[in-house]
Scaffold this active site. Structure first.
Site, short mmCIF file in Angstrom:
data_model
loop_
_atom_site.label_atom_id
_atom_site.label_comp_id
_atom_site.label_asym_id
_atom_site.label_seq_id
_atom_site.Cartn_x
_atom_site.Cartn_y
_atom_site.Cartn_z
N SER A 205 0.88 -1.16 0.00
CA SER A 205 0.00 0.00 0.00
C SER A 205 0.92 1.21 0.00
O SER A 205 1.67 1.43 0.94
CB SER A 205 -0.91 0.00 1.25
N SER A 206 0.87 1.98 -1.09
CA SER A 206 1.84 3.06 -1.28
C SER A 206 1.71 4.15 -0.24
O SER A 206 0.67 4.32 0.41
CB SER A 206 1.68 3.67 -2.67
N MET A 207 2.78 4.92 -0.08
CA MET A 207 2.80 6.07 0.82
C MET A 207 1.74 7.07 0.36
O MET A 207 1.75 7.50 -0.80
CB MET A 207 4.19 6.70 0.80
#
Length: 387
Positions: A88-90
């Protein structure tokens, strides 16, 4: 406090989410915990919902990238190199990409790389589920992303397949976004993007892969410039860049020695130099090994993705000539040095002066204007089939 409101506050404090941002509603109303497993990793720490739910929730609503899969979910043994393969990307980086994408009401979007589904959920919240298609190459990730999205109340089109081939029976789309790094922009994306549409994708080989390519589509071609310094996982359709040195460094006694007057520090310490080298030296990656004895000496390593070739350049403070060793069918230092000298000859241009044009024949890097092409980056989809 570990809630979407806390994430909104963090992002607002950092300047990543201005009050007028069209994404503020998605950040506040799409609950990130719907898109995360009970165990994930962040900053080399493991967060387990069952063992410490408060700590887990803190990480969920922190501005952090959260690794949700290692080694494509396979158990390769205790000694295996751990390569992150889904996350889950920043949130800050997600917002940067979505701002670059410049979506408008009524736009349709194709997302290459479903991941956890969290980014697709933001798009659905903004545009409506019927305007979003997301695709992932991993069947398990695809199934979980769809379940996550449904749990959060969204029903976009979720597909399993190689997103670099485009969306079957879909498009054209107004916008196309990738959540993994590609070494070349697939022409299928250009074909499936509407006239005056836009493509945003993390772009680069292994030497420098920290750029968003932001390309606008006109008359069957895509062209634009680079922005940001994102760090995304690499496409699975090409060899991974990175690993343990011992898996790439071999046949040391057969290496060819030489010397150079190009300082390894001048290459490894300059992001613009690395960017331009990357446009010429593909299917390779680099690593800098710092001496731990206070000498400030360092080794610049170059490795080919196929494990067949490597090079080292030894930096010693105060020297003007540096020891080089190379092994394998490619002379990686020679490639890197030639690209560096070309960059110097052009006046050491910053990356912001570079642009990329993608046509049916391949992709071309230019300096300042499309008329000044200074390199053609081989595109995997444009390469001839091996005989």
């Amino acid at each position: 406090m570990s809630t979407p409101e806390r994430l909104v506050q963090i992002l607002a404090n950092k300047g990543s989410l201005p009050p007028a941002s069209p994404w503020a509603g998605a950040v506040a109303q799409v609950r990130r915990e719907h898109f995360l497993p009970d165990i994930f990793e962040a900053n080399n720490r493991t967060f387990d919902r069952n063992r410490d739910p408060k700590r887990w929730a803190w990480a969920v609503y922190a501005d952090l990238p959260l690794v949700t899969q290692i080694n494509q979910g396979q158990d390769l043994g205790e000694d295996a190199y751990e390569l992150p393969t889904s996350s889950s990307s920043m949130p800050t980086v997600m917002l940067q990409m979505l701002d670059l994408l410049d979506v408008h009401d009524g736009n349709t979007v194709f997302e290459a790389g479903a991941g956890t589904g969290y980014n697709a959920a933001w798009l659905c919240h903004r545009l409506g589920s019927g305007h979003v298609t997301t695709m992932d190459v991993d069947p398990g990730i695809t199934k979980q992303a769809e379940a996550n999205l449904n749990r959060a109340g969204f029903t976009p089109r979720v597909l399993c397949g190689n997103a670099e081939d485009g969306s079957p029976d879909g498009g054209p789309y107004n916008r196309m976004i990738a959540t993994f790094t590609v070494a070349d922009i697939p022409y299928a994306w250009v074909e499936q993007t509407t006239e005056s549409g836009r493509i945003v994708a993390p772009w680069g080989g292994g030497i420098h892969h920290y750029s968003h390519a932001v390309l606008d589509v006109h008359n069957g071609r895509a062209s634009g410039r680079f922005a940001g310094y994102p760090a995304f996982m690499r496409t699975r359709t090409q060899p991974a860049q990175g690993g343990r040195l011992r898996d790439f460094y071999h046949h040391q006694d057969e290496a060819t020695p030489s010397r150079t007057d190009v300082s390894p520090r001048d290459i490894s310490g300059d992001a613009d130099a690395l960017f331009w080298i990357d446009t010429a030296v593909r299917d390779a990656w680099h690593h800098v090994g710092e001496a731990d004895d206070g000498s400030e000496e360092a080794t610049l390593w170059l490795f080919s993705a196929d494990h067949a070739s490597w090079a080292t350049a030894e930096y010693v403070p105060g020297q003007t000539s540096y020891e080089v060793e190379q092994y394998g069918p490619r002379r990686l230092w020679d490639e890197a040095e030639a690209a560096y000298r070309k960059w110097v000859a052009h006046g050491r241009p910053e990356r912001d002066r570079a642009g990329l044009t993608v046509t049916r024949d391949g992709q071309h890097v230019w300096l300042d204007s499309e008329d000044n092409i200074i390199g053609t980056v081989p595109a995997t989809w444009a390469r001839p089939e091996p005989q």
